[in-house]
Design a protein around this motif. Structure first.
Motif, PDB file in Angstrom:
ATOM      1  N   ILE A  39       4.929  -7.450 -14.841  1.00  0.00           N
ATOM      2  CA  ILE A  39       5.146  -8.598 -15.742  1.00  0.00           C
ATOM      3  C   ILE A  39       6.468  -9.300 -15.459  1.00  0.00           C
ATOM      4  N   HIS A  99      -1.257  -7.469 -21.189  1.00  0.00           N
ATOM      5  CA  HIS A  99      -0.841  -6.502 -20.180  1.00  0.00           C
ATOM      6  C   HIS A  99      -1.316  -5.115 -20.596  1.00  0.00           C
ATOM      7  N   SER A 100      -1.951  -4.394 -19.681  1.00  0.00           N
ATOM      8  CA  SER A 100      -2.335  -3.012 -19.895  1.00  0.00           C
ATOM      9  C   SER A 100      -3.266  -2.880 -21.109  1.00  0.00           C
ATOM     10  N   PHE A 140       8.489  -9.309 -22.098  1.00  0.00           N
ATOM     11  CA  PHE A 140       8.000 -10.441 -21.303  1.00  0.00           C
ATOM     12  C   PHE A 140       9.083 -11.511 -21.132  1.00  0.00           C
ATOM     13  N   SER A 171      -5.292 -11.486 -17.599  1.00  0.00           N
ATOM     14  CA  SER A 171      -5.262 -10.041 -17.804  1.00  0.00           C
ATOM     15  C   SER A 171      -4.441  -9.399 -16.690  1.00  0.00           C
ATOM     16  N   ILE A 172      -3.370  -8.705 -17.062  1.00  0.00           N
ATOM     17  CA  ILE A 172      -2.444  -8.124 -16.099  1.00  0.00           C
ATOM     18  C   ILE A 172      -2.567  -6.601 -16.134  1.00  0.00           C
ATOM     19  N   THR A 173      -2.891  -6.005 -14.996  1.00  0.00           N
ATOM     20  CA  THR A 173      -3.102  -4.557 -14.852  1.00  0.00           C
ATOM     21  C   THR A 173      -3.797  -3.972 -16.086  1.00  0.00           C
ATOM     22  N   HIS A 228       1.433  -7.422 -25.617  1.00  0.00           N
ATOM     23  CA  HIS A 228       2.047  -6.431 -24.728  1.00  0.00           C
ATOM     24  C   HIS A 228       1.202  -5.166 -24.614  1.00  0.00           C
ATOM     25  N   GLY A 229       1.627  -4.267 -23.740  1.00  0.00           N
ATOM     26  CA  GLY A 229       0.926  -3.013 -23.534  1.00  0.00           C
ATOM     27  C   GLY A 229       1.558  -1.865 -24.306  1.00  0.00           C
ATOM     28  N   HIS A 276       2.718  -0.859 -12.302  1.00  0.00           N
ATOM     29  CA  HIS A 276       2.124  -1.153 -13.602  1.00  0.00           C
ATOM     30  C   HIS A 276       3.136  -1.737 -14.575  1.00  0.00           C
ATOM     31  N   TYR A 310      -3.566  -7.378 -10.457  1.00  0.00           N
ATOM     32  CA  TYR A 310      -3.531  -5.922 -10.331  1.00  0.00           C
ATOM     33  C   TYR A 310      -2.692  -5.504  -9.125  1.00  0.00           C
TER      34      TYR A 310
END
Length: 287
Positions: free
Chosen positions: A269, A149-150, A93, A172-174, A84-85, A265, A233
């Motif tokens: 997810i 993420h992040s 998630f 890879s998410i944002t 997680h970010g 942002h 993104y």
């Protein structure tokens, strides 16, 4: 959120003072991650998981060993690891994990990094995120798929480099691409003077023995890090500015990508478009 607001207010109040209180508060402003309680559905998801607890060393902040909590769904032969970010947790998630559980032969692993969610720690940092990811890999084996993420994106890449694994699919998410610039944005939002910012960066270099500018994904990234790498993104992302992501993609054209307009942002997810695409990517890569 109450504590981070208090820190933000105190930094603004002390910004004209030339004392150590300002520097100490800046560390809290940068490294304190608000913890949000589980919602009912998230708690139900966690209750269905096999829990685990691992440890990481925190020589920089607490000077102690910190325990962090993780969760496993399923016992399939194919592993998916989710990182997680910032100011987040594994249960955030929930939509993606619920969807992943419909895929046969998967074992899904998520965790709360130190200082986040249910895990120990007052302050957190990227190194603790990466160490936690490494600890999960060393305990449960190399994942076939890694999702971040992040800040979790950068943590995943550091963990891959440190462990020498090569996942079949890296999602890879944002991503947080430039850590220094993120810190500057946070300090500017609290009107931290340039001199105080400079002292913070000098102290960061002393503590971590590396400048913040080192943590730039465009520089750190190695093209052979995964069999396939795919990036999601939102061009209007306020937390992970698109020009930084564009630099990463331009310098490393091997990375596949897709834009999700209006996803934001934080909510990306949970975006049904993203979840559908992630499931398709995983099915195609592991079958």
């Amino acid at each position: 959120m109450k504590k981070i607001k208090e820190i933000f207010t105190r930094v603004k109040e002390l910004q004209h003072g030339d004392n150590e209180d300002v520097t100490d508060l800046i560390w809290q402003l940068i490294c304190y991650s608000p913890k949000f309680p589980l919602r009912l559905q998230q708690q139900q998801l966690i209750d269905e998981a096999a829990p685990f607890t691992l440890e990481v060393d925190d020589p920089h902040f607490s000077q102690s060993i910190l325990k962090f909590n993780g969760f496993i769904w399923g016992n399939g032969n194919r592993k998916v690891l989710i990182t997680h970010g910032w100011s987040s947790k594994g249960a955030d998630f929930i939509d993606l994990i619920t969807a992943l559980r419909t895929i046969d032969n998967l074992q899904i692993i998520a965790f709360d990094a130190p200082g986040n969610g249910s895990s120990e720690g007052e302050l957190s940092n990227l190194i603790l995120f990466a160490k936690s990811t490494e600890a999960v890999i060393k305990t449960y084996g190399a994942p076939d798929v890694m999702i971040g993420h992040s800040l979790g994106v950068m943590a995943n890449i550091i963990a891959i480099q440190q462990t020498g694994i090569k996942p079949s699919l890296l999602i890879s998410i944002t991503p947080m691409v430039k850590l220094r610039e993120n810190f500057i944005t946070t300090m500017n939002s609290a009107d931290v003077p340039k001199a105080a910012q400079d002292r913070f960066f000098e102290r960061f270099n002393e503590i971590f023995n590396v400048p913040t500018s080192y943590f730039n994904l465009a520089d750190m990234y190695q093209d052979e890090i995964a069999v396939k790498h795919w990036l999601a993104y939102d061009q209007e992302d306020k937390m992970a500015p698109f020009p930084y992501t564009q630099e990463l993609l331009n310098r490393h054209p091997i990375i596949g990508f897709k834009e999700y307009p209006d996803a934001t942002h934080e909510r990306i997810i949970k975006d049904p478009r993203l979840i559908e695409d992630v499931l398709e990517l995983i099915r195609n890569q592991i079958n």
